[in-house]
Design a protein around this motif. Structure first.
Motif, short mmCIF file in Angstrom:
data_model
loop_
_atom_site.label_atom_id
_atom_site.label_comp_id
_atom_site.label_asym_id
_atom_site.label_seq_id
_atom_site.Cartn_x
_atom_site.Cartn_y
_atom_site.Cartn_z
N GLU A 88 22.31 34.32 0.05
CA GLU A 88 23.32 33.30 -0.13
C GLU A 88 23.23 32.30 1.02
O GLU A 88 22.87 32.68 2.15
N THR A 89 23.55 31.05 0.78
CA THR A 89 23.38 30.00 1.79
C THR A 89 24.67 29.19 1.94
O THR A 89 24.77 28.06 1.47
N PRO A 90 25.68 29.75 2.60
CA PRO A 90 26.96 29.06 2.72
C PRO A 90 26.87 27.74 3.50
O PRO A 90 27.76 26.90 3.40
N HIS A 130 23.89 22.37 -11.29
CA HIS A 130 22.73 22.86 -10.56
C HIS A 130 21.50 22.27 -11.23
O HIS A 130 21.58 21.72 -12.34
N ILE A 131 20.35 22.39 -10.58
CA ILE A 131 19.12 21.82 -11.13
C ILE A 131 18.21 22.97 -11.53
O ILE A 131 17.70 23.70 -10.67
N ASP A 132 18.02 23.11 -12.81
CA ASP A 132 17.34 24.27 -13.39
C ASP A 132 15.84 24.00 -13.44
O ASP A 132 15.27 23.70 -14.49
N TYR A 191 17.42 24.65 -0.58
CA TYR A 191 17.79 26.05 -0.35
C TYR A 191 19.08 26.41 -1.09
O TYR A 191 19.21 27.52 -1.62
N GLY A 192 20.03 25.47 -1.12
CA GLY A 192 21.28 25.76 -1.81
C GLY A 192 21.07 25.93 -3.31
O GLY A 192 21.64 26.86 -3.93
N LYS A 221 18.55 31.94 -7.88
CA LYS A 221 18.14 33.33 -7.66
C LYS A 221 19.30 34.31 -7.84
O LYS A 221 19.09 35.44 -8.31
N ASN A 222 20.49 33.91 -7.48
CA ASN A 222 21.61 34.83 -7.48
C ASN A 222 22.53 34.70 -8.69
O ASN A 222 23.37 35.58 -8.92
#
Length: 600
Positions: free
Chosen positions: A378-380, A390-392, A425-426, A432-433
């Motif tokens: 996770e990237t807070p 989001h960009i799929d 990264y975000g 991924k999650n």
């Protein structure tokens, strides 16, 4: 006056420091870089390169070196670093390790995104040498500029740019006379496609050429460090001779952001240049200073981005192929930055009012399939993504772009790159999650840490190409490169703006077709620096026309033209302008490849 006194103070202090046997270590000069990479993109702001732990979320191997101490005793340690993503604390954590023992502070998580000196504590040096290491804790782009060991009690090194530059240069002995590279007919600054083609073209016409590039590879945006494919046609020329060198540089079309570095042909480009007996190639050399005689450039000085050794190049002619117009800017060349107004240019596509809006910078990325599931944290501290937005994508394309007037593409280069990284990264963390069915077995394989710029300064020549020229296909007597790319001016994607207003990182465009048109030679030399050529995206155009001229095959052909022009200029001991005013028929005959054209 006050600033001058401060600078003098730090110069005198630096003299004292060198006499007191203090030790200053530039991280980019470490003997073993490990998994850390050298970043020179913000040299114009911080006056130095630095090391960065670019591990895409996986800690990289230690960077190590040996530090010699002229005398034993107690030393205060200062570490120059920053927290690049302080939201509230970023992920760029690392340790400084001496002889296997980490210093107590963890660096890179201070909550401040300013470059500063941080206190690393005190050590007692009992041997002549110590092993110094940078130990990455996250793989998320921790960075370190320099480390200072000082035995002056209560001393704090300077942070203000001018003071720090004087301090740094003195302790690195950079005030001494730089090494001489020699005298050249043409000094080309910038080793992208435009600069490489300019150097080859001039060399094959018999000129002695220096080609200076600030990275370890040639190709600029088309190198493996950036991975943008070539665009623009070379087979629709009015003059088929132009584009021959571009074809040699072309490694095919792998698309943007291909995960395989070899697809971009770094080795091929370097081999072609090294095969030219008239070219002296200087990689890893950042030109940051010039010398002039009158209004003309007489020499440029470059600093090695790893060793900090400086080299001086003298020449008769110079070509700015930096993209940023760096050489022209240093020389005082007239330039434009941003958009002109409709009233100024008469262009229907121009802005209503002039401003500093520019096309942005891209950092591309790619993922690969793996046999088993992989994880990503996770990237807070990164940009926030959600089911709503989001960009799929498993691999980026050109649209991943930051700039648009929100940032200055030169002075904010580090901020732009870091904003792109927070977006990459975000978004990847979200995929991924939260979309495991699709992305569980995919792994982030490559992320560019060198930004692929599109627009910054445009140096002004004797003619400024405009929208009407390219849409009407005007043919001038000095029309050279045939350009074919659309007017391709990017703007923030509407959905991206909705969710990240003022912080956009994703672009849209409208392609406006043009008839093949020629670019006048007068756009390729400076109007007020008499021995300065330019080739690439920084030639003399309006912002609108730039939207078409900026692509790399077109820029490469500009480089070929500059090489021919430099040959004619040298032959008659004249200026770039003199080629146009006094020798245009002969110059155009070379471009047309006519049998009567002058040969070297």
């Amino acid at each position: 006056m006050k600033n001058a006194l401060k600078t003098l103070f730090f110069l005198l202090l630096a003299l004292r420091l060198s006499a007191q046997d203090h030790v200053f270590v530039e991280t980019e000069s470490f003997e073993n870089k490990g998994g850390w990479v050298i970043d020179q993109q913000s040299f114009v702001v911080i006056g130095s390169s630095y090391l960065m732990a670019h591990g895409m979320g996986r800690p990289v191997k230690d960077a190590t070196t040996t530090v010699s101490f002229p005398k034993k005793g107690k030393y205060q340690i200062w570490v120059r670093t920053k927290d690049w993503a302080p939201f509230p604390k970023g992920p760029g954590k690392f340790q400084v390790v001496l002889d296997g023992k980490p210093l107590n502070p963890v660096f890179g998580e201070s909550g401040s995104d300013a470059w500063k000196w941080y206190n690393g504590g005190e050590i007692d040096v009992k041997t002549d040498q110590l092993k110094l290491a940078l130990h990455d804790l996250s793989g998320f782009n921790g960075r370190c500029d320099a480390i200072l060991f000082t035995n002056i009690p209560k001393f704090t090194p300077p942070d203000k740019p001018a003071d720090l530059t004087a301090f740094r240069n003195k302790l690195l002995n950079l005030s001494d006379k730089p090494a001489e590279a020699g005298n050249f007919d043409l000094v080309v600054v910038g080793g992208g496609i435009a600069g490489t083609c300019a150097a080859i073209s001039a060399a094959r016409m018999g000129l002695k050429v220096a080609l200076i590039q600030d990275r370890p590879v040639l190709g600029g945006n088309n190198s493996s460090e950036v991975r943008v494919h070539l665009r623009g046609d070379v087979d629709k020329n009015h003059y088929p001779k132009l584009g021959r060198i571009v074809r040699e540089m072309d490694n095919g079309d792998p698309g943007n952001g291909h995960p395989d570095a070899q697809e971009y042909g770094d080795a091929r480009k370097t081999a072609i240049v090294k095969g030219e007996r008239n070219i002296t190639l200087y990689l890893n050399t950042h030109v940051y200073k010039i010398e002039k005689k009158g209004s003309a450039i007489s020499a440029v000085i470059g600093r090695d981005i790893a060793t900090n050794k400086e080299v001086r190049f003298t020449g008769t002619y110079f070509s700015d192929c930096t993209g940023d117009g760096t050489l022209g800017y240093l020389a005082g060349a007239d330039y434009r930055f941003g958009r002109e107004s409709k009233a100024e240019t008469g262009e229907s596509l121009a802005a209503e009012k002039s401003d500093d809006f520019t096309l942005g910078t891209s950092n591309l990325w790619a993922s690969l399939d793996r046999d088993t599931a992989t994880t990503f944290p996770e990237t807070p501290w990164a940009l926030p993504f959600s089911d709503e937005y989001h960009i799929d994508e498993a691999r980026s394309d050109w649209q991943w772009e930051t700039g648009f007037g929100n940032y200055n593409t030169i002075t904010d280069a580090e901020k732009i790159r870091d904003h792109n990284l927070r977006a990459i990264y975000g978004n990847w963390s979200y995929l991924k999650n939260h979309k495991k069915d699709k992305y569980a077995k995919r792994e982030l394989a490559w992320v560019a840490y060198i930004g692929g710029k599109r627009e910054s300064r445009r140096l002004l020549g004797d003619y400024v190409l405009n929208q009407m020229d390219i849409q009407e296909g005007k043919q001038y007597s000095d029309g050279t490169v045939t350009a074919t790319w659309t007017i391709d001016l990017h703007f923030p994607d509407a959905q991206n703006s909705k969710h990240f207003e003022g912080q956009e990182f994703f672009a849209g465009t409208k392609h406006i077709k043009v008839a093949p048109y020629t670019i006048p030679y007068r756009c390729m030399y400076s109007k007020n620096i008499p021995n300065l050529f330019m080739a690439g995206r920084n030639i003399s155009t309006t912002h609108v026309a730039f939207g078409s001229t900026r692509v790399m095959r077109t820029c490469g052909m500009m480089g070929e033209v500059v090489g021919f022009a430099a040959y004619v200029a040298k032959k008659y001991n004249t200026s770039p302008r003199g080629v146009y005013q006094e020798h245009l028929p002969e110059f155009m005959a070379i471009i047309k490849d006519e049998p009567t054209a002058a040969k070297p």
